[in-house]
Design a protein around this motif. Structure first.
Motif, mmCIF file in Angstrom:
data_model
loop_
_atom_site.group_PDB
_atom_site.id
_atom_site.type_symbol
_atom_site.label_atom_id
_atom_site.label_comp_id
_atom_site.label_asym_id
_atom_site.label_seq_id
_atom_site.Cartn_x
_atom_site.Cartn_y
_atom_site.Cartn_z
ATOM 1 N N LYS A 238 0.789 -1.232 0.000
ATOM 2 C CA LYS A 238 0.000 0.000 0.000
ATOM 3 C C LYS A 238 0.823 1.286 0.000
ATOM 4 O O LYS A 238 0.272 2.376 0.112
ATOM 5 C CB LYS A 238 -0.973 0.026 1.184
ATOM 6 C CG LYS A 238 -1.986 -1.106 1.162
ATOM 7 C CD LYS A 238 -2.955 -0.986 2.327
ATOM 8 C CE LYS A 238 -3.978 -2.123 2.290
ATOM 9 N NZ LYS A 238 -4.934 -2.037 3.401
ATOM 10 N N VAL A 239 2.169 1.181 -0.111
ATOM 11 C CA VAL A 239 3.011 2.369 -0.229
ATOM 12 C C VAL A 239 4.085 2.113 -1.271
ATOM 13 O O VAL A 239 4.404 0.973 -1.594
ATOM 14 C CB VAL A 239 3.687 2.749 1.109
ATOM 15 C CG1 VAL A 239 2.668 3.199 2.142
ATOM 16 C CG2 VAL A 239 4.509 1.588 1.640
ATOM 17 N N SER A 240 4.651 3.187 -1.805
ATOM 18 C CA SER A 240 5.749 3.076 -2.759
ATOM 19 C C SER A 240 7.079 3.153 -2.021
ATOM 20 O O SER A 240 7.245 3.944 -1.087
ATOM 21 C CB SER A 240 5.676 4.202 -3.792
ATOM 22 O OG SER A 240 4.664 3.949 -4.737
ATOM 23 N N THR A 241 8.027 2.327 -2.440
ATOM 24 C CA THR A 241 9.342 2.271 -1.811
ATOM 25 C C THR A 241 10.425 2.462 -2.865
ATOM 26 O O THR A 241 10.404 1.790 -3.896
ATOM 27 C CB THR A 241 9.560 0.921 -1.106
ATOM 28 O OG1 THR A 241 8.476 0.681 -0.209
ATOM 29 C CG2 THR A 241 10.859 0.923 -0.331
ATOM 30 N N LEU A 242 11.352 3.369 -2.599
ATOM 31 C CA LEU A 242 12.456 3.639 -3.511
ATOM 32 C C LEU A 242 13.766 3.486 -2.762
ATOM 33 O O LEU A 242 13.895 3.963 -1.629
ATOM 34 C CB LEU A 242 12.364 5.054 -4.092
ATOM 35 C CG LEU A 242 11.146 5.390 -4.944
ATOM 36 C CD1 LEU A 242 9.994 5.866 -4.066
ATOM 37 C CD2 LEU A 242 11.482 6.482 -5.951
ATOM 38 N N LEU A 243 14.748 2.822 -3.369
ATOM 39 C CA LEU A 243 16.064 2.649 -2.777
ATOM 40 C C LEU A 243 17.024 3.656 -3.394
ATOM 41 O O LEU A 243 17.103 3.787 -4.608
ATOM 42 C CB LEU A 243 16.571 1.228 -2.995
ATOM 43 C CG LEU A 243 15.682 0.111 -2.433
ATOM 44 C CD1 LEU A 243 16.294 -1.255 -2.710
ATOM 45 C CD2 LEU A 243 15.436 0.299 -0.937
ATOM 46 N N THR A 244 17.773 4.368 -2.530
ATOM 47 C CA THR A 244 18.625 5.448 -3.007
ATOM 48 C C THR A 244 20.088 5.309 -2.597
ATOM 49 O O THR A 244 20.932 6.047 -3.095
ATOM 50 C CB THR A 244 18.108 6.795 -2.476
ATOM 51 O OG1 THR A 244 18.048 6.740 -1.036
ATOM 52 C CG2 THR A 244 16.717 7.100 -3.024
ATOM 53 N N GLU A 245 20.424 4.370 -1.687
ATOM 54 C CA GLU A 245 21.789 4.198 -1.231
ATOM 55 C C GLU A 245 22.088 2.725 -1.040
ATOM 56 O O GLU A 245 21.216 1.962 -0.609
ATOM 57 C CB GLU A 245 22.025 4.925 0.104
ATOM 58 C CG GLU A 245 21.873 6.433 0.033
ATOM 59 C CD GLU A 245 22.954 7.104 -0.789
ATOM 60 O OE1 GLU A 245 24.090 6.573 -0.818
ATOM 61 O OE2 GLU A 245 22.673 8.144 -1.401
ATOM 62 N N VAL A 246 23.338 2.313 -1.333
ATOM 63 C CA VAL A 246 23.752 0.932 -1.094
ATOM 64 C C VAL A 246 25.219 0.920 -0.708
ATOM 65 O O VAL A 246 26.028 1.697 -1.232
ATOM 66 C CB VAL A 246 23.507 0.037 -2.327
ATOM 67 C CG1 VAL A 246 24.266 0.544 -3.547
ATOM 68 C CG2 VAL A 246 23.874 -1.417 -2.029
ATOM 69 N N LYS A 247 25.574 0.029 0.252
ATOM 70 C CA LYS A 247 26.963 -0.140 0.660
ATOM 71 C C LYS A 247 27.192 -1.587 1.034
ATOM 72 O O LYS A 247 26.475 -2.151 1.871
ATOM 73 C CB LYS A 247 27.280 0.752 1.864
ATOM 74 C CG LYS A 247 28.745 0.705 2.283
ATOM 75 C CD LYS A 247 29.640 1.282 1.204
ATOM 76 C CE LYS A 247 31.104 1.270 1.599
ATOM 77 N NZ LYS A 247 31.968 1.816 0.520
ATOM 78 N N SER A 248 28.192 -2.199 0.408
ATOM 79 C CA SER A 248 28.546 -3.581 0.715
ATOM 80 C C SER A 248 29.757 -3.608 1.637
ATOM 81 O O SER A 248 30.791 -3.017 1.334
ATOM 82 C CB SER A 248 28.850 -4.352 -0.568
ATOM 83 O OG SER A 248 29.348 -5.635 -0.261
ATOM 84 N N ASN A 249 29.611 -4.314 2.749
ATOM 85 C CA ASN A 249 30.718 -4.518 3.676
ATOM 86 C C ASN A 249 31.141 -5.983 3.646
ATOM 87 O O ASN A 249 31.708 -6.493 4.602
ATOM 88 C CB ASN A 249 30.313 -4.107 5.099
ATOM 89 C CG ASN A 249 31.504 -3.985 6.026
ATOM 90 O OD1 ASN A 249 32.607 -3.646 5.613
ATOM 91 N ND2 ASN A 249 31.292 -4.293 7.300
ATOM 92 N N GLY A 250 30.841 -6.655 2.543
ATOM 93 C CA GLY A 250 31.133 -8.069 2.381
ATOM 94 C C GLY A 250 29.938 -8.782 1.790
ATOM 95 O O GLY A 250 28.828 -8.247 1.765
ATOM 96 N N PRO A 251 30.116 -9.990 1.287
ATOM 97 C CA PRO A 251 29.019 -10.696 0.609
ATOM 98 C C PRO A 251 27.811 -10.964 1.492
ATOM 99 O O PRO A 251 26.700 -11.097 0.984
ATOM 100 C CB PRO A 251 29.676 -12.004 0.141
ATOM 101 C CG PRO A 251 30.876 -12.161 1.028
ATOM 102 C CD PRO A 251 31.360 -10.773 1.308
ATOM 103 N N ASN A 252 28.012 -11.013 2.810
ATOM 104 C CA ASN A 252 26.915 -11.277 3.733
ATOM 105 C C ASN A 252 26.603 -10.078 4.621
ATOM 106 O O ASN A 252 26.028 -10.222 5.706
ATOM 107 C CB ASN A 252 27.249 -12.495 4.609
ATOM 108 C CG ASN A 252 27.528 -13.730 3.786
ATOM 109 O OD1 ASN A 252 26.892 -13.959 2.763
ATOM 110 N ND2 ASN A 252 28.500 -14.517 4.213
#
Length: 375
Positions: A238-252
């Motif tokens: 019932k809401v819209s979701t947008l992703l604006t940032e990502v950071k990987s600190n390892g595969p898990n």
């Protein structure tokens, strides 16, 4: 070429989301010592963005003017030791997105004229600027980029089509571009993190149809050096979701942030700064209590840090079980807009205080936290 997008995810990726409380810093914890960085004197505005390389060298983007007519201008400066030099990009260049690996390896990406919709990609080699190097000046909109080396630049955005748009990733190898379009998806990408050439994450949004309130949903993609694979993110009903940032600190240990449109669709978050974590198997909700927006990730001293705005704390770090406020930053700051680390392990931030952007009441801050001492 797109291969097997979305075919290899386990069903566990859609596990239930869990909220996390904001932890207080231990009473006996030593407060970090932040250095306030000088800025070039340039009208009544300050540095809204910093691209640091080490303690001596950086580029900063300044905002100028009082915005009485809401026409802000931006200017680019280069720091070399204690000296500042104003840089003048080509007239048709934009400095919306800055990335690079050294003072003589800078990329400036963005759209100059919103009416034309043409995005520019310009490179600065320390002496001169290139012309527009965009792989597609008619359809491609580039919203984020990361330079890995002098011969490797990754950028994401979307390719316009009628109707809608297609999430797009493009890679510069030093001489040419290789572009991947996810034609089966209607949407766009807004952030990229390159941990290695065979470990890249890109996030954004996809069209989910439905009503105006839930027409967009989160989109996450991973590249293993051979193919891009969609990593399904649990939908927010019932809401819209947008992703604006990502950071990987390892595969898990992958962190993603964005925001949720409220019922009116005006961009105000419903439940605060939306943050999710990927442990290699499933996503878990890790929102920052009280914060409105999650703006920027960085890894400092082995811990994930997050700059936020509109919260009780403007800089937080993940302890392994909760978000903890980081002390020592400029008092009165009401938002940390961006974080960056340098090869020596130092952490840089750009933040603001004051709210009156129309009449010039907002102040911009730059700070540096030296690398933690070796143990």
């Amino acid at each position: 070429m797109i291969r097997n997008v979305g075919r290899t995810l386990r069903a566990a990726a859609v596990t239930a989301l869990v909220g996390i409380a904001l932890a207080a810093a231990p009473a006996n914890a030593a407060a970090p010592v932040w250095e306030t960085l000088p800025q070039p004197v340039d009208g009544d505005r300050g540095a809204a963005y910093i691209l640091p390389f080490d303690a001596e060298n950086a580029f900063v983007k300044m905002r100028r003017g009082t915005c009485a007519s809401c026409r802000m201008s931006e200017k680019l400066w280069q720091k070399a030791g204690s000296t500042w030099k104003a840089l003048t990009p080509p007239a048709d260049a934009s400095i919306t997105t800055l990335t690079g690996t050294a003072p003589n390896d800078l990329w400036a990406i963005g759209r100059v004229d919103t009416s034309t919709g043409v995005f520019r990609v310009n490179h600065y080699d320390g002496t001169k600027w290139s012309g527009n190097l965009s792989p597609d000046t008619q359809h491609l909109e580039l919203t984020a980029a990361e330079a890995v080396s002098r011969n490797s630049l990754w950028a994401v955005g979307n390719s316009r089509k009628d109707p809608g748009s297609t999430p797009t990733v493009t890679h510069w190898n030093g001489t040419s571009w290789n572009t991947t379009k996810f034609n089966q998806i209607d949407g766009g990408l807004d952030s990229i993190d390159v941990r290695a050439e065979n470990d890249i994450w890109a996030v954004g949004h996809r069209s989910a149809g439905g009503t105006a309130n839930d027409r967009l949903q989160a989109l996450a993609l991973h590249y293993d050096g051979t193919r891009w694979t969609e990593v399904p993110v649990p939908a927010t009903a019932k809401v819209s979701t947008l992703l604006t940032e990502v950071k990987s600190n390892g595969p898990n240990d992958v962190w993603v942030a964005g925001y949720i449109l409220d019922e009116r669709g005006l961009g105000e978050p419903r439940t605060g700064a939306y943050v999710i974590h990927w442990d290699g198997t499933a996503w878990t909700r890790r929102d920052v209590p009280g914060a409105d927006f999650a703006n920027s990730f960085a890894v400092y001293g082995g811990q994930v840090h997050l700059g936020v705005s509109g919260g009780r704390a403007n800089l937080v770090r993940w302890t392994g079980s909760a978000w903890e406020a980081v002390s020592g930053i400029q008092e009165g700051m009401n938002g940390v807009a961006m974080l960056a680390t340098t090869p020596d392990g130092s952490l840089y931030l750009a933040g603001t205080s004051g709210w009156d952007s129309i009449f010039g009441g907002r102040t911009y801050h730059l700070q540096r936290l030296a690398a933690p001492a070796a143990r």
